[in-house]
Design an enzyme around this catalytic site. Structure first.
Site, PDB file in Angstrom:
ATOM      1  N   ASN A   1      52.578  34.238  21.165  1.00 17.06           N
ATOM      2  CA  ASN A   1      52.120  33.545  22.651  1.00 17.06           C
ATOM      3  C   ASN A   1      50.655  33.040  22.451  1.00 17.06           C
ATOM      4  O   ASN A   1      49.716  33.857  22.069  1.00 17.06           O
ATOM      5  CB  ASN A   1      52.027  34.789  23.490  1.00 17.06           C
TER       6      ASN A   1
ATOM      7  N   GLU B   1      47.302  35.105  21.195  1.00 20.60           N
ATOM      8  CA  GLU B   1      45.959  34.420  21.115  1.00 20.60           C
ATOM      9  C   GLU B   1      45.196  34.670  19.687  1.00 20.60           C
ATOM     10  O   GLU B   1      44.083  34.829  19.857  1.00 20.60           O
ATOM     11  CB  GLU B   1      45.045  34.886  22.127  1.00 20.60           C
TER      12      GLU B   1
ATOM     13  N   HIS C   1      48.199  27.525  31.054  1.00 13.28           N
ATOM     14  CA  HIS C   1      46.989  27.545  32.078  1.00 13.28           C
ATOM     15  C   HIS C   1      46.456  26.144  32.047  1.00 13.28           C
ATOM     16  O   HIS C   1      45.652  25.921  31.235  1.00 13.28           O
ATOM     17  CB  HIS C   1      45.824  28.649  31.543  1.00 13.28           C
TER      18      HIS C   1
HETATM   19  O1  9MR Z   1      45.426  38.114  34.291  1.00 21.64           O
HETATM   20  C1  9MR Z   1      44.717  39.149  33.413  1.00 21.64           C
HETATM   21  C2  9MR Z   1      43.612  39.754  34.001  1.00 21.64           C
HETATM   22  O2  9MR Z   1      44.171  40.652  35.070  1.00 21.64           O
HETATM   23  C3  9MR Z   1      43.009  40.761  32.941  1.00 21.64           C
HETATM   24  O3  9MR Z   1      41.885  41.073  33.437  1.00 21.64           O
HETATM   25  C4  9MR Z   1      42.630  40.071  31.721  1.00 21.64           C
HETATM   26  C5  9MR Z   1      42.109  40.920  30.548  1.00 21.64           C
HETATM   27  O4  9MR Z   1      43.277  41.703  30.325  1.00 21.64           O
HETATM   28  O5  9MR Z   1      43.826  39.227  31.147  1.00 21.64           O
HETATM   29  C6  9MR Z   1      44.766  38.330  32.216  1.00 21.64           C
HETATM   30  O6  9MR Z   1      45.784  37.843  31.641  1.00 21.64           O
HETATM   31  C7  9MR Z   1      45.617  37.317  30.402  1.00 21.64           C
HETATM   32  C8  9MR Z   1      47.016  37.210  29.745  1.00 21.64           C
HETATM   33  O7  9MR Z   1      46.830  38.769  29.341  1.00 21.64           O
HETATM   34  C9  9MR Z   1      46.784  36.499  28.285  1.00 21.64           C
HETATM   35  N1  9MR Z   1      46.477  35.171  28.581  1.00 21.64           N
HETATM   36  C10 9MR Z   1      45.286  34.992  29.334  1.00 21.64           C
HETATM   37  C11 9MR Z   1      45.482  35.614  30.619  1.00 21.64           C
HETATM   38  C12 9MR Z   1      44.495  35.241  31.686  1.00 21.64           C
HETATM   39  O8  9MR Z   1      43.303  35.610  31.105  1.00 21.64           O
END
Ligand code: 9MR
Length: 361
Positions: free
Chosen positions: A214, A172, A251
């Site tokens: 990613n 990101e 997403h």
């Molecule tokens: O699903 C993840 C959530 O449990 C966490 O709180 C959050 C912050 O670390 O990250 C979420 O996963 C993310 C992923 O690591 C990167 N892309 C977006 C995902 C959804 O927010």
């Protein structure tokens, strides 16, 4: 350099063995149990997502949350259906290096061990990401921060060396909206070359792992962010920066609706000479049509090597109120599950590289 193992040969019907002429009476009796002795169709459908994806040499994965590994309803579905695992949070920076130079792999290892014990491969997520930075990292800047970033990549990758199918090396890093540029962050402020330095560091640290960039909202081919990431990957390939794959998080929601040009996005990245992986799929409302379309888009592109959904049941999702996953909170298979399974089975047993022309845009 696609090193993932080919799927095992498909199981054929038991009746492929020798056949002999039988006296009519015996044949009549056997006819009563014909359903047990009839040959299975050569392309009998697989009954789980992982097995169905393996028919074309792909994987079907899920994010796993370490805190749920004690929930047997959860682990039963996860271990039955999926053949690739991503730690949802346990390999992120705050989990793996809470203090500078003190690496902690307890939670990540728990998920990795569970995956391997259950015959699954693991995607590593993620080495450098602007949120979730521990305080010590946030307090650094300039060359000290750059060195800490390199040390982090080296420290985590050394621990998991040879044990990870693909790493999300950088997550990101691009800005939302129409700027077409990088996101501002402390990492970005160390210099625009931080991403390529991360990839070069990662290649040296574990040459066996595929190295992915990613991101989210890079699914729609017409979006500026998609084009910006595409241009970076093209530039990296031209200059020999080691990158093997792009992760499309996928997403999908009202803010980022599925668009039919998703297949163009996948095939365009693939044409640069990288694998494409759908890394965090979830769909607000879990439309079966959308799930099937996403699956077919991946199946249509030879270098789309697998799909990962971002959680097992709706109740496990980071946005559970959207009910975006393939299993209900009670563990039941949703219509989207059937749509994905049918799409994977319909693709048959041809390996990814053998049927790309068919569906290429
Ligand atoms: O699903 C993840 C959530 O449990 C966490 O709180 C959050 C912050 O670390 O990250 C979420 O996963 C993310 C992923 O690591 C990167 N892309 C977006 C995902 C959804 O927010």
């Amino acid at each position: 350099m696609n090193s993932h193992a080919l799927p095992p040969p498909r199981t054929r019907g038991r009746a492929n063995g020798p056949r002999r002429a039988l006296p009519a009476a015996v044949a009549g009796i056997l006819g009563l149990v014909a359903t047990q002795t009839m040959p299975l169709p050569a392309d009998a459908a697989a009954s789980t997502l992982g097995a169905a994806a393996q028919q074309s040499g792909r994987y079907f994965g899920t994010a796993i949350a370490g805190g749920r590994l004690g929930d047997s309803a959860y682990t039963t579905i996860a271990s039955r259906e999926f053949d690739m695992v991503t730690a949802e949070n346990e390999m992120k920076i705050d989990a793996t290096e809470p203090q500078r130079g003190r690496f902690v792999f307890t939670s990540g290892d728990r998920i990795h061990d569970w995956a391997v014990r259950n015959g699954k491969r693991v995607r590593g997520h993620t080495l450098l990401w602007h949120p979730g930075q521990p305080a010590w990292l946030q307090s650094l800047s300039g060359s000290a921060l750059r060195q800490a970033m390199i040390d982090h990549v080296n420290g985590v990758m050394a621990h998991y060396k040879g044990k990870i199918y693909a790493w999300d090396v950088v997550n990101e890093a691009f800005a939302d909206g129409n700027s077409g540029g990088r996101r501002d962050s402390n990492f970005q402020r160390t210099g625009n070359d931080w991403i390529e330095v991360a990839f070069r560091t990662a290649r040296a640290a574990d040459p066996a792992a595929k190295l992915c960039y990613n991101d989210y909202n890079i699914d729609n081919w017409t979006w500026a962010k998609t084009q910006a990431v595409y241009n970076m990957v093209r530039d990296f390939k031209q200059r020999g920066v080691p990158i093997d794959c792009v992760g499309l998080q996928a997403h999908f929601s009202s803010g980022n609706p599925y668009n039919g040009n998703f297949r163009t996005t996948i095939s365009s990245f693939a044409a640069l000479g990288v694998d494409v992986q759908i890394t965090e799929l979830d769909v607000q409302g879990a439309s079966p049509t959308t799930y099937a379309a996403v699956t077919n888009d991946c199946l249509a592109v030879p270098r789309c090597t697998g799909i990962t959904v971002w959680g097992v049941r709706d109740s496990d999702s980071w946005r559970s109120s959207d009910a975006p996953l393939l299993f209900g909170g009670d563990g039941s298979k949703k219509p989207a599950y059937t749509a994905v399974l049918n799409a994977l089975n319909a693709a048959g047993s041809s390996p990814p590289r053998a049927h790309g022309v068919r569906g290429a845009p």
